[in-house]
Design a protein around this motif. Structure first.
Motif, PDB file in Angstrom:
ATOM      1  N   GLY A   1      50.038  -3.571 -58.530  1.00 15.66           N
ATOM      2  CA  GLY A   1      52.301  -4.321 -57.857  1.00 15.66           C
ATOM      3  C   GLY A   1      51.950  -3.390 -56.913  1.00 15.66           C
ATOM      4  N   CYS A   2      51.984  -2.307 -56.804  1.00 20.10           N
ATOM      5  CA  CYS A   2      52.618  -1.515 -55.548  1.00 20.10           C
ATOM      6  C   CYS A   2      53.294  -1.437 -54.367  1.00 20.10           C
ATOM      7  CB  CYS A   2      52.839   0.426 -55.898  1.00 20.10           C
ATOM      8  SG  CYS A   2      51.143   0.878 -55.467  1.00 20.10           S
ATOM      9  N   GLY A   3      51.896  -2.395 -53.668  1.00 21.13           N
ATOM     10  CA  GLY A   3      52.351  -2.775 -52.957  1.00 21.13           C
ATOM     11  C   GLY A   3      50.973  -1.853 -51.726  1.00 21.13           C
ATOM     12  N   LYS A   4      49.980  -1.898 -52.219  1.00 20.21           N
ATOM     13  CA  LYS A   4      48.991  -0.698 -51.856  1.00 20.21           C
ATOM     14  C   LYS A   4      48.159  -2.202 -50.697  1.00 20.21           C
ATOM     15  CE  LYS A   4      46.838   0.499 -55.776  1.00 20.21           C
ATOM     16  NZ  LYS A   4      47.703   0.086 -56.425  1.00 20.21           N
ATOM     17  N   SER A   5      47.750  -2.541 -51.445  1.00 16.16           N
ATOM     18  CA  SER A   5      47.063  -4.386 -50.962  1.00 16.16           C
ATOM     19  C   SER A   5      47.104  -4.967 -49.611  1.00 16.16           C
ATOM     20  CB  SER A   5      46.306  -4.805 -51.962  1.00 16.16           C
ATOM     21  OG  SER A   5      45.641  -4.413 -52.865  1.00 16.16           O
ATOM     22  N   THR A   6      48.809  -4.880 -49.596  1.00 17.15           N
ATOM     23  CA  THR A   6      49.557  -5.477 -48.595  1.00 17.15           C
ATOM     24  C   THR A   6      49.975  -4.759 -47.874  1.00 17.15           C
ATOM     25  OG1 THR A   6      51.133  -6.872 -50.945  1.00 17.15           O
ATOM     26  CG2 THR A   6      51.668  -6.607 -48.565  1.00 17.15           C
TER      27      THR A   6
ATOM     28  N   ASP B   1      39.229  -1.656 -49.267  1.00 17.88           N
ATOM     29  CA  ASP B   1      40.489  -1.865 -50.416  1.00 17.88           C
ATOM     30  C   ASP B   1      39.778  -1.897 -52.050  1.00 17.88           C
ATOM     31  OD1 ASP B   1      42.480  -2.832 -52.354  1.00 17.88           O
ATOM     32  OD2 ASP B   1      43.108  -4.650 -50.834  1.00 17.88           O
ATOM     33  N   GLU B   2      39.958  -0.750 -52.907  1.00 18.70           N
ATOM     34  CA  GLU B   2      39.322  -0.682 -54.078  1.00 18.70           C
ATOM     35  C   GLU B   2      38.032  -1.439 -53.728  1.00 18.70           C
ATOM     36  OE1 GLU B   2      41.820  -1.224 -57.400  1.00 18.70           O
ATOM     37  OE2 GLU B   2      43.411  -1.601 -56.928  1.00 18.70           O
ATOM     38  N   PRO B   3      37.333  -0.315 -53.505  1.00 13.74           N
ATOM     39  CA  PRO B   3      36.316  -0.591 -52.891  1.00 13.74           C
ATOM     40  C   PRO B   3      35.486  -0.504 -54.647  1.00 13.74           C
ATOM     41  CG  PRO B   3      36.137   1.371 -52.094  1.00 13.74           C
ATOM     42  CD  PRO B   3      37.267   0.889 -52.296  1.00 13.74           C
TER      43      PRO B   3
ATOM     44  N   THR C   1      42.917   3.290 -54.048  1.00 11.68           N
ATOM     45  CA  THR C   1      42.614   3.029 -55.300  1.00 11.68           C
ATOM     46  C   THR C   1      43.910   3.208 -56.698  1.00 11.68           C
ATOM     47  OG1 THR C   1      41.488   4.112 -56.634  1.00 11.68           O
ATOM     48  CG2 THR C   1      42.329   5.215 -55.295  1.00 11.68           C
ATOM     49  N   HIS C   2      43.940   2.489 -57.429  1.00 15.17           N
ATOM     50  CA  HIS C   2      44.892   2.782 -58.542  1.00 15.17           C
ATOM     51  C   HIS C   2      44.466   4.072 -59.757  1.00 15.17           C
ATOM     52  CE1 HIS C   2      42.669  -0.186 -60.307  1.00 15.17           C
ATOM     53  NE2 HIS C   2      42.818   0.267 -61.380  1.00 15.17           N
ATOM     54  N   ASP C   3      43.177   4.374 -59.390  1.00 19.00           N
ATOM     55  CA  ASP C   3      42.600   5.597 -59.931  1.00 19.00           C
ATOM     56  C   ASP C   3      42.866   7.093 -59.124  1.00 19.00           C
ATOM     57  OD1 ASP C   3      40.967   7.272 -61.134  1.00 19.00           O
ATOM     58  OD2 ASP C   3      38.851   6.265 -60.879  1.00 19.00           O
TER      59      ASP C   3
HETATM   60  N1  LIG Z   1      50.857 -13.227 -50.892  1.00 16.59           N
HETATM   61  C1  LIG Z   1      51.580 -13.133 -51.468  1.00 16.59           C
HETATM   62  N2  LIG Z   1      53.230 -13.808 -52.137  1.00 16.59           N
HETATM   63  C2  LIG Z   1      53.727 -13.694 -52.351  1.00 16.59           C
HETATM   64  N3  LIG Z   1      53.856 -12.908 -53.040  1.00 16.59           N
HETATM   65  C3  LIG Z   1      52.746 -11.612 -52.744  1.00 16.59           C
HETATM   66  C4  LIG Z   1      51.565 -11.932 -52.332  1.00 16.59           C
HETATM   67  N4  LIG Z   1      50.330 -11.218 -52.225  1.00 16.59           N
HETATM   68  C5  LIG Z   1      51.627  -9.847 -52.738  1.00 16.59           C
HETATM   69  N5  LIG Z   1      52.615 -10.245 -53.593  1.00 16.59           N
HETATM   70  C6  LIG Z   1      53.246  -9.699 -54.310  1.00 16.59           C
HETATM   71  O1  LIG Z   1      53.099  -7.951 -53.833  1.00 16.59           O
HETATM   72  C7  LIG Z   1      53.485  -7.039 -54.471  1.00 16.59           C
HETATM   73  C8  LIG Z   1      52.388  -6.584 -54.669  1.00 16.59           C
HETATM   74  O2  LIG Z   1      51.273  -7.146 -54.371  1.00 16.59           O
HETATM   75  P1  LIG Z   1      49.441  -5.464 -53.865  1.00 16.59           P
HETATM   76  O3  LIG Z   1      48.159  -7.100 -53.930  1.00 16.59           O
HETATM   77  O4  LIG Z   1      50.329  -5.424 -52.285  1.00 16.59           O
HETATM   78  O5  LIG Z   1      49.789  -4.936 -55.358  1.00 16.59           O
HETATM   79  P2  LIG Z   1      48.579  -3.997 -54.796  1.00 16.59           P
HETATM   80  O6  LIG Z   1      49.926  -2.538 -55.170  1.00 16.59           O
HETATM   81  O7  LIG Z   1      47.340  -4.044 -54.574  1.00 16.59           O
HETATM   82  O8  LIG Z   1      47.828  -3.719 -56.919  1.00 16.59           O
HETATM   83  P3  LIG Z   1      46.655  -3.538 -57.252  1.00 16.59           P
HETATM   84  O9  LIG Z   1      46.542  -2.597 -57.876  1.00 16.59           O
HETATM   85  O10 LIG Z   1      46.949  -4.619 -58.756  1.00 16.59           O
HETATM   86  O11 LIG Z   1      46.113  -4.141 -55.927  1.00 16.59           O
HETATM   87  C9  LIG Z   1      53.135  -7.500 -56.004  1.00 16.59           C
HETATM   88  O12 LIG Z   1      54.205  -7.628 -56.745  1.00 16.59           O
HETATM   89  C10 LIG Z   1      52.503  -9.115 -55.384  1.00 16.59           C
HETATM   90  O13 LIG Z   1      53.284  -9.680 -56.198  1.00 16.59           O
END
Ligand SMILES: Nc1ncnc2c1ncn2[C@@H]1O[C@H](COP(=O)(O)OP(=O)(O)OP(=O)(O)O)[C@@H](O)[C@H]1O
Ligand SMILES: [Mg+2]
Lengths: 288, 334
Positions: free
Chosen positions: B39-44, B158-160, B191-193
Motif C-alpha cells: 500500500g505504499c504506492g509502488k504499483s501506482t 509489477d510483483e511478477p 516487489t515487497h519482498d
Molecule cells: N484507483 C484507486 N483509487 C483510489 N485509491 C487507490 C487506487 N489505486 C490505489 N489506491 C491507493 O493508493 C495506495 C497505493 O496503492 P498501490 O497499489 O500503489 O500500493 P502498492 O505499493 O502497490 O501495494 P501492494 O504491495 O499491496 O501491491 C493505496 O493506499 C491504495 O489504497
C-alpha cells in the motif's frame, strides 16, 4: 459424498418429482401426436381415426408452410441481430462509470417487466399509429408523410417491438460478462499498442463469446414461440405469419385440430433441430 | 535508450494524495527495484511511468523527451502484470505475437522474434497451447516473452513472482536477472519482498507512504541506511532497533545492530538475557534473546552448531564499529 449407496437413495428420493414432471410433459405431447393422426374437425362433427400422415402432408405442402418458416427465421434472426449488437453496445456503455449509473441500469432493464401483450399494444397505438402515434407526430413535425409502420413494414415493426422487449435481457447478461473481464488484460492490450477498436475485437469480443452464445440460445428458444405480439398487431396478416401463428390459425380459425396438431409436432421437431445445432455451438464455446 | 526521469510527480485519487512530489532518476540499462510495504504506492508509481494512470502534476521524461501526455502504447515500455494478463483465448504464440501484430511488424520478423523469445524462455514446446493449459511459471514466462518481442526501451514488472511457489520464485529471479544481463535493457521491478530487491537490483528505491526513503545500491542500503525505516526494512532478519538507556549511552535516540553483528557467549558480554525462540536454518541459527532492559527481544545470529536451550542465560556483545545510530527524527547520525 456420492457413494453407490447414496446415489441410489438419491434416485429413489427424486423419482416422484421426475415421474410427475415427465407425466406433465408427456401427456400433452402424446395427445398432440394422437390428434395429428386423426381427421378431427369438431365443428363439422368429423372425427375419423387413423388417417396416417395425411395431416402432415397437407400441412407441409400448403404454400403457407414454407412462407411461415421463412417468416419465422427472418423474425428470430432479425431480433437476435438487433438484441445482440444492441446488447453489446449498451453493456459497454453501462459498464463505464457515470453519474446515476444505478438508476439508468434499472431503467434499461424495465422493458423486460412489461407483458408482451401490453408492450405490443403500447407500440401499436402510442408509437406506430399513423394518425395519433408519436412517430406520426415526429414525421409531421419534420414535414414528412406519416409512415404506417404496421401495414407498410409489418415484419420489421414486429421485430422492432420484440427486440425492445428482449434487449434488456441481452444487455443484462452481457453486462455481467463485461464486468468479469480482467481490467489488467485491457491494460496489457493498451500497452501492447492496441487501439480501442482492436481492443474490442481481440479482447472484449472473444471474452463475451460465451455470454453471446448463451443469449442466442435462450432467446431463440423463447422467440420461436412469439405469439402475443403478432396477435395484437397484425393478426398474422401482411406476411407476419410465423409457424406458431399458422398452427394457431389451423386449430382455432379453421377448426381443424388434426391439421393443427400435425403442424405443432412439425414445429417441435424443427425447434429441436435448431436447439441441437445451437447446443453444439454453445458446447464448443463452453469447453474452453 | 531507456533512461527515465520523474520530476516533481504527484498522484492523488480524489482527495487522497498517494504520491507526494517525487523525483527519481533511472539510468539506461539499470535494474531498478521499487520496494516497500504493502500500500505504499509502488504499483501506482509504476503505472504512472507506464502511462496507465495520469499524473496529477509533475513531469515524466523518457530518454529526455517529455512523455507526460504520451499514451501508454507510444512510450515504448513493456509491462509484465502480477496476474500475467495473458489473453486466454489466444495460443501462446498468438499472445506473444499480439504486440507485433498491433505494431505491424512483418510476418517473417514476427516468426524470428517469437522463435528467439521462446528459446530464451524455454517455451518452444508450449507455443500452441492456451494460457489455461500452462503452469504459473510458464505463464509468467509467456508474459515476459510478450514483453521481450516488443524490444522496449524499458521493462516494467509489477510483483511478477508473487504468485509462484518459493522454489520457482528463486529460479525465475535468476532467469530475470540473466535476461537483464543479456538484453541490457532498463528494468523497473516492483516487489515487497526485500530478498528479491537485494538479490536482483542495481539500484533499490525504498518507498514508504509514497515517499522515497532512500535510493542506492543494495550494499549501500545495507551498510548505510539513511534512516530507521530503511534500516528496519532492508536485511533479513530485521535489524535490532534499540531505544532507551543503551541508545542514550551512545548519544542517540535509537541504535540499530544487525543480528550478524552481535557476538554471543555463554560466559560474559555486554547484555545479559534469556534464550527465547531459536530458528534453525541449518547453516545459521537465529536466536531470540530476551534482555530485561529492552522492550523487544534481540535477534542474534549464531553459527549452526551453537547449541543453547530455551531459558538458558546468554551474553550478547554488539560490534561497536557496525552500530547504526539514529536521532530523535529517525535520521542517521554520522
Ligand atoms: N484507483 C484507486 N483509487 C483510489 N485509491 C487507490 C487506487 N489505486 C490505489 N489506491 C491507493 O493508493 C495506495 C497505493 O496503492 P498501490 O497499489 O500503489 O500500493 P502498492 O505499493 O502497490 O501495494 P501492494 O504491495 O499491496 O501491491 C493505496 O493506499 C491504495 O489504497
Ligand atoms: Mg501493487
Amino acid at each position: 459424498m456420492a457413494t453407490q449407496h447414496s446415489k441410489s437413495a438419491a434416485r429413489v428420493m427424486i423419482s416422484p418429482a421426475v415421474i410427475f414432471l415427465l407425466g406433465w410433459m408427456i401427456v400433452p405431447l402424446v395427445m398432440t401426436i394422437y390428434f395429428s393422426f386423426l381427421d378431427y374437425r369438431p365443428l363439422r362433427g368429423v372425427k375419423e381415426c387413423c388417417v396416417g400422415f395425411q395431416n402432415y402432408e397437407r400441412f407441409v405442402t400448403s404454400s403457407s408452410f414454407t412462407e411461415s418458416v421463412i417468416t419465422t427465421l427472418i423474425m428470430v434472426g432479425g431480433i437476435l441481430l438487433i438484441t445482440v449488437i444492441g446488447g453489446i453496445l449498451l453493456a459497454l456503455l453501462l459498464d463505464q462509470p457515470f453519474w446515476g449509473q444505478g438508476i439508468v441500469r434499472i431503467l434499461v432493464i424495465a422493458p423486460f417487466f412489461v407483458m408482451p401483450t401490453v408492450s405490443a399494444l403500447v407500440w401499436k397505438n402510442m408509437f406506430m399509429n399513423p394518425v395519433n402515434g408519436l412517430f406520426a407526430y415526429l414525421f409531421k413535425f419534420l414535414g414528412l408523410e406519416p409512415f404506417d409502420f404496421l401495414t407498410q413494414a409489418p415484419l420489421f415493426s414486429i421485430i422492432l417491438i420484440v427486440s425492445w422487449q428482449w434487449l434488456p435481457f441481452a444487455t443484462l447478461i452481457l453486462l455481467t460478462a463485461t464486468q468479469s473481464l480482467d481490467s489488467e488484460q485491457l491494460e496489457a492490450a493498451e500497452m501492447d499498442g492496441a487501439p480501442v477498436l482492436s481492443r474490442f475485437f481481440y479482447i472484449i469480443l472473444p471474452h463475451l463469446a460465451r455470454a453471446i452464445t448463451v443469449v442466442i440460445l435462450i432467446q431463440t428458444i423463447f422467440l420461436l414461440s412469439i405469439f402475443a405480439e403478432i396477435f395484437v398487431t397484425t393478426n398474422g396478416a401482411f406476411g407476419t405469419r410465423t409457424l406458431t401463428y399458422l398452427v394457431y390459425q389451423r386449430v382455432l380459425e379453421s377448426q381443424n385440430i388434426g391439421l393443427g396438431s400435425a403442424g405443432g409436432i412439425i414445429a417441435v421437431i424443427l425447434a429441436n433441430i435448431i436447439a441441437i445445432f445451437l447446443m453444439r455451438i454453445v458446447g464448443k464455446n463452453l469447453d474452453r | 535508450m531507456g533512461s527515465i526521469t520523474l520530476n516533481q510527480v504527484t498522484k492523488s485519487f480524489g482527495e487522497v494524495q498517494v504520491i507526494p512530489p517525487l523525483d527519481l532518476e533511472i539510468n539506461d540499462g539499470e535494474f531498478v527495484v521499487f520496494v516497500g510495504p504493502s500500500g505504499c504506492g509502488k504499483s501506482t508509481l509504476l503505472r504512472l511511468i507506464a502511462g496507465l494512470e495520469d499524473v496529477s502534476s509533475g513531469m515524466i521524461a523518457i530518454d529526455g523527451n517529455d512523455a507526460t501526455q504520451v499514451p501508454p502504447a507510444k512510450r515504448g515500455l513493456a509491462m509484465v502484470f502480477q496476474s500475467y494478463a495473458l489473453y486466454p483465448h489466444m495460443s501462446v504464440r498468438k499472445n506473444i505475437a499480439f504486440p507485433m501484430k498491433m505494431a505491424g511488424v512483418p510476418q517473417e520478423e514476427q516468426e524470428k522474434r517469437i522463435t528467439n523469445a521462446a528459446k530464451v524462455l524455454n517455451l518452444t514446446d508450449y507455443l500452441e497451447r492456451r494460457p489455461g493449459q500452462l503452469s504459473g511459471g510458464q505463464r509468467q514466462r509467456v508474459a515476459i516473452g510478450r514483453a521481450i518481442v516488443r524490444e522496449p526501451a524499458a521493462f516494467l514488472f509489477d510483483e511478477p513472482l508473487s504468485n509462484l511457489d518459493a522454489a520457482l520464485r528463486v529460479n525465475m529471479r535468476l532467469e530475470i536477472s540473466e535476461l537483464h544481463n543479456t538484453l541490457e535493457t532498463t528494468m523497473i521491478y516492483v516487489t515487497h519482498d526485500q530478498v528479491e530487491a537485494m538479490t536482483m537490483a542495481d539500484k533499490i528505491v525504498v518507498l514508504h507512504a509514497g515517499v522515497i526513503e532512500q535510493v542506492g545500491s543494495p550494499l549501500e542500503l545495507y551498510n548505510n541506511p539513511r534512516n530507521e525505516f530503511v534500516a528496519g526494512f532492508i536485511g533479513s532478519p530485521k535489524m535490532n532497533l534499540i531505544k532507551g538507556e543503551e541508545a542514550a549511552k551512545r548519544n542517540a535516540a535509537t541504535i540499530g545492530i544487525r543480528p550478524e553483528h552481535i557476538g554471543l557467549s555463554t560466559t560474559d558480554g555486554a547484555w545479559q538475557g534469556k534464550v527465547g525462540v531459536a530458528e534453525h536454518l541449518g547453516s545459521d541459527t537465529f536466536i531470540h534473546v530476551h534482555v530485561p532492559e529492552f522492550t523487544e527481544p534481540l535477534t542474534v545470529r549464531a553459527s549452526g552448531e551453537f547449541s543453547v536451550r530455551h531459558g538458558d542465560t546468554v551474553y550478547c556483545t554488539p560490534d561497536e564499529s557496525k552500530l547504526h545510530k539514529f536521532d530523535a527524527k529517525g535520521l542517521r547520525m554520522t
